[in-house]
Design an enzyme around this catalytic site. Structure first.
Site, PDB file in Angstrom:
ATOM      1  N   ASP A 112       0.943   1.291   4.237  1.00  0.00           N
ATOM      2  CA  ASP A 112       1.798   0.199   3.774  1.00  0.00           C
ATOM      3  C   ASP A 112       1.788  -0.963   4.763  1.00  0.00           C
ATOM      4  O   ASP A 112       1.364  -0.810   5.921  1.00  0.00           O
ATOM      5  CB  ASP A 112       3.233   0.747   3.608  1.00  0.00           C
ATOM      6  N   ASP A 152       5.846  -2.680  -6.554  1.00  0.00           N
ATOM      7  CA  ASP A 152       7.069  -1.900  -6.346  1.00  0.00           C
ATOM      8  C   ASP A 152       7.901  -1.846  -7.619  1.00  0.00           C
ATOM      9  O   ASP A 152       8.852  -1.072  -7.708  1.00  0.00           O
ATOM     10  CB  ASP A 152       7.914  -2.516  -5.224  1.00  0.00           C
TER      11      ASP A 152
HETATM   12  C1  GLA Z   1       7.295  -0.617   0.449  1.00  0.00           C
HETATM   13  C2  GLA Z   1       6.407   0.078  -0.549  1.00  0.00           C
HETATM   14  C3  GLA Z   1       7.202   1.129  -1.286  1.00  0.00           C
HETATM   15  C4  GLA Z   1       7.765   2.108  -0.303  1.00  0.00           C
HETATM   16  C5  GLA Z   1       8.587   1.389   0.740  1.00  0.00           C
HETATM   17  C6  GLA Z   1       9.011   2.330   1.848  1.00  0.00           C
HETATM   18  O1  GLA Z   1       8.273  -1.383  -0.175  1.00  0.00           O
HETATM   19  O2  GLA Z   1       5.841  -0.841  -1.420  1.00  0.00           O
HETATM   20  O3  GLA Z   1       6.404   1.791  -2.225  1.00  0.00           O
HETATM   21  O4  GLA Z   1       6.721   2.818   0.301  1.00  0.00           O
HETATM   22  O5  GLA Z   1       7.877   0.323   1.325  1.00  0.00           O
HETATM   23  O6  GLA Z   1       9.778   1.713   2.789  1.00  0.00           O
END
Ligand code: GLA
Length: 729
Positions: A464, A534
């Site tokens: 990420d 997300d």
């Molecule tokens: C980001 C990612 C999510 C999740 C969060 C965790 O927003 O896109 O899918 O992994 O971080 O903190």
């Protein structure tokens, strides 16, 4: 001098001249690009379109189709048009005049390559321009390599990957705009005279705003299966700029790294390599462009693009930061019982001194939080083994929280400016590591290497990146090269990724950047897939996934079934609808299974089993987009078909709900009109009551030409269909 000798001399000069004055064809299976490269003259881009043979080159000139556009227009000699290249030489002169020195055409394992060496007439500056025709595909990529042969450094102010002329006509532009939670939304517009800019300057999440990809039609309104279209995508994960400049006579596209605040000092003997601009031409509309990109991506631009992806459960929306051994064990057990193959523990598992309970601490401290996971990763792997499911883990290795042991130990490892306070991102405490620094590169590589050395059973990593490149300043780069940060960050990143891939070629890694912030072909070659957004709301995903599918294949597009009521939009959708949407890409779940009813779990089990059956068709098949959600016809529909067209999967989703609403028939353009197909309902809510279409046998001719009426099947709000079409012997 006797006449015979003079004649021979003239003939010699003439044939040398003819040899030097040459047209070079760069061809793929169905397309050709034509370059005129006469020694001592500027190289000219003449044609890009349907495939032609050597003996048809004259026809391009006879039909007056040649563009006569410079392949790499430079600043300082002519003032006409937008430039791809501008420098300042060490003596202050700002002009470049590149002419052809030679052309080489050769092949390697993956492509047929045309290399044009351009040299400045006065300065020792060499630009090699490449056109790479990928074997077995219809994609040609182009880039340049700039070498400074002078004794002193020069400064690059403009260094585009390509200048692409496009025929001016009734051109329409398709591009993909975004924001967090609504990435890759498709925009289509008639191209008017002037300039259109698609760009990103965020530093890291370069596709959160716009994707570095576009299509341009050559003959009117964009259509899915008809019309001539050029599509292009820049393979770069940093700041980019694509300028589309149109006037009454022509279009020119200049595409490459975004040079804003990134002028580059090129040392003597140093070579600057620009990213590839990948492009294709299709006479089968946007669908043809997409299929060409998908094939190319699976063959060349995705890690293990030809290997089926596992069906996974990700813990994020199920437990957020509340990770613990018992909870992870339960999720693995439930997912395995539903037929899932992989469990991914998301954020919240790490931090020894500072446990990661929210987004304010611990990034950088990649050791297990003993309070939450007393048995460590070993305990989780034991659970995975017990439940017969693979195990994956989340990391965000480029980032650090100011409240972390790493930051306490290495405050100079973050991008920052000595004389200004730190600007922080997520959680009010997140900053970015300085990947230009080789020590930091070692650290980031080490995050993966340590996990994988200690726990080789880890099958999957979610990588990420939840911040923009802030605090523009590197303690590693010298003061005169601070303008290199945006570029060097990604060079550093690529070095890390090269090392990871050299050591762990089979590790599945997902590219995530606050959702779909890193969906680009600069990053993807090191990854198996990307997190699309997300936003897991199935209705909104239909629009986003439609946008993404224009350039990126379903095998890489992670799509997860989420909770009812969706956590982002608050929408309530039937489980079938949520599955039918997620099954049109790389299926996964992002839900707390213990909150699901037994009936829902049973449905999920059946849907997962059905997906396993259609997985090769969805993940390796050809995509046909049938009814666009953007056309607001009340439904959206797409299908995948095997290249042999013996199997296909159709998805139809109701996107609006009114009484007696008009609903278009779905015309299955990806089928073979000479075959006959039997329909199977893949995801009936009630096993005993499949759709009335289940078991029906219909000729490909009817389905491809007249289509299928879905109005009766889609009466209810948020109803959907996932149907398998198999050839009847
Ligand atoms: C980001 C990612 C999510 C999740 C969060 C965790 O927003 O896109 O899918 O992994 O971080 O903190």
């Amino acid at each position: 001098m006797n006449g015979k000798f003079l004649g021979l001399l003239l003939l010699g000069a003439l044939s040398a001249g003819t040899l030097a004055a040459k047209d070079y064809l760069v061809s793929t299976r169905h397309t050709s690009l034509l370059i005129k490269a006469d020694e001592g003259k500027q190289a000219r881009f003449q044609y890009y379109g349907t495939k032609i043979a050597e003996n048809e080159i004259d026809g391009i000139y006879n039909a007056d189709l040649a563009y006569w556009a410079e392949t790499y227009p430079c600043f300082g000699i002519s003032s006409y048009g937008e430039k791809a290249f501008a420098v300042a030489h060490s003596d202050g002169n700002m002009s470049v005049d590149l002419v052809v020195e030679g052309v080489r055409q050769y092949s390697d394992e993956e492509a047929d390559i045309t290399e044009i060496t351009l040299k400045d007439k006065v300065y020792p500056l060499v630009v090699k321009q490449y056109y790479k025709a990928y074997k077995g595909t219809d994609v040609i990529s182009t880039w340049v390599e700039i070498t400074n042969n002078a004794k002193k450094a020069l400064t690059l102010y403009k260094f585009a990957s390509a200048s692409l002329p496009v025929k001016r006509a009734d051109n329409w532009l398709t591009h993909f705009h975004g924001t967090w939670g609504a990435e890759n939304m498709m925009e289509e517009e008639k191209l008017t005279n002037g300039q259109k800019v698609i760009a990103n300057k965020e530093g890291i999440r370069n596709t959160q705003t716009d994707n570095p990809s576009f299509m341009l039609t050559l003959d009117g309104c964009p259509q899915e299966e008809n019309g001539r279209v050029i599509g292009a995508s820049l393979a770069w994960s940093g700041n980019y700029l694509m300028k589309i400049i149109a006037d009454n006579s022509r279009i020119n596209v200049i595409a490459g790294i975004n040079e804003e605040v990134s002028h580059y000092i090129l040392e003597p003997k140093e070579t600057f390599v620009t990213p590839e601009l990948a492009m294709t031409y299709s006479s089968e509309g946007k669908g043809g462009v997409s299929r060409a990109f998908h094939r190319w991506a699976r063959a060349y631009k995705l890690n293990q693009g030809n290997k089926e992806r596992d069906i996974l459960l990700n813990s994020w929306e199920g437990v957020y930061f509340n990770v613990n051994q018992e909870g992870m064990d339960q999720m693995m057990k439930d997912m395995s019982a539903m037929g899932g193959e992989l469990f991914v523990m998301d954020d919240g598992w790490f931090g020894d001194k500072y446990p990661r309970n929210d987004d304010k601490t611990s990034l950088g401290d990649w050791t297990v939080c003993k309070e939450k996971l007393p048995e460590g990763i070993g305990g989780l792997l034991a659970s995975a083994k017990k439940h017969n499911i693979k195990f994956g883990i989340w990391i965000e290795p480029e980032m650090v929280n100011t409240k972390s042991e790493l930051f306490e130990k290495h405050p100079d490892w973050v991008l920052s400016q000595d004389n200004r306070p730190l600007t922080t991102g997520r959680g009010g405490s997140q900053v970015v590591l300085d990947l230009t620094n080789p020590e930091v590169q070692d650290f980031v590589f080490g995050v993966v290497d340590k996990l994988m050395t200690e726990y080789p059973e880890i099958a999957y990593i979610k990588w990420d990146a939840n911040a923009a490149l802030m605090n523009y300043g590197s303690h590693y780069l010298p003061s005169q090269k601070q303008s290199h940060i945006y570029i060097e960050y990604h060079r550093g990143m690529n070095k890390v990724l090269e090392r990871i891939r050299a050591k762990y070629p089979n590790l599945v890694i997902q590219a995530c950047a606050s959702g779909g912030g890193r969906v680009n072909y600069g990053f993807l070659p090191y990854f198996n897939e990307f997190w699309t957004s997300d936003d897991t709301d199935a209705l909104q995903r239909i629009y986003m996934q439609w946008g993404v599918s224009n350039f990126y294949p379903s095998i890489a597009m992670a799509s997860h079934v989420s909770a009812n009521r969706n956590h982002q939009t608050g929408r309530v959708l039937p489980l079938k609808y949520r599955f039918d949407v997620a099954m049109s890409a790389r299926l996964g779940m992002e839900i707390q299974p213990k909150d699901m009813t037994d009936a829902d779990k049973a449905f999920a089990g059946r849907a997962i089993a059905a997906y396993k059956k259609i997985r090769p068709v969805v993940q390796f098949g050809d995509l046909y987009r049938l009814v666009s959600p953007y056309d607001k016809k009340g439904i959206a529909s797409l299908m995948y078909a095997t290249p042999e067209k013996d199997k296909a999967v159709l998805f139809v989703y109701k996107t609006e709900h009114f009484l007696n609403q008009l609903m278009p028939d779905v015309v299955l353009s990806g089928l073979d009109e000479n075959k006959t197909y039997r329909i199977t309902d893949l995801t009936p809510e009630n096993e005993q009551k499949p759709s009335a279409l289940n078991g029906k046998v219909i000729s490909g001719k009817i389905l491809k030409e007249a289509g299928l009426s879905v109005a009766s099947a889609l009466r209810a709000e948020y109803s959907s269909l996932a149907l398998l079409f198999e050839v009847v012997d």
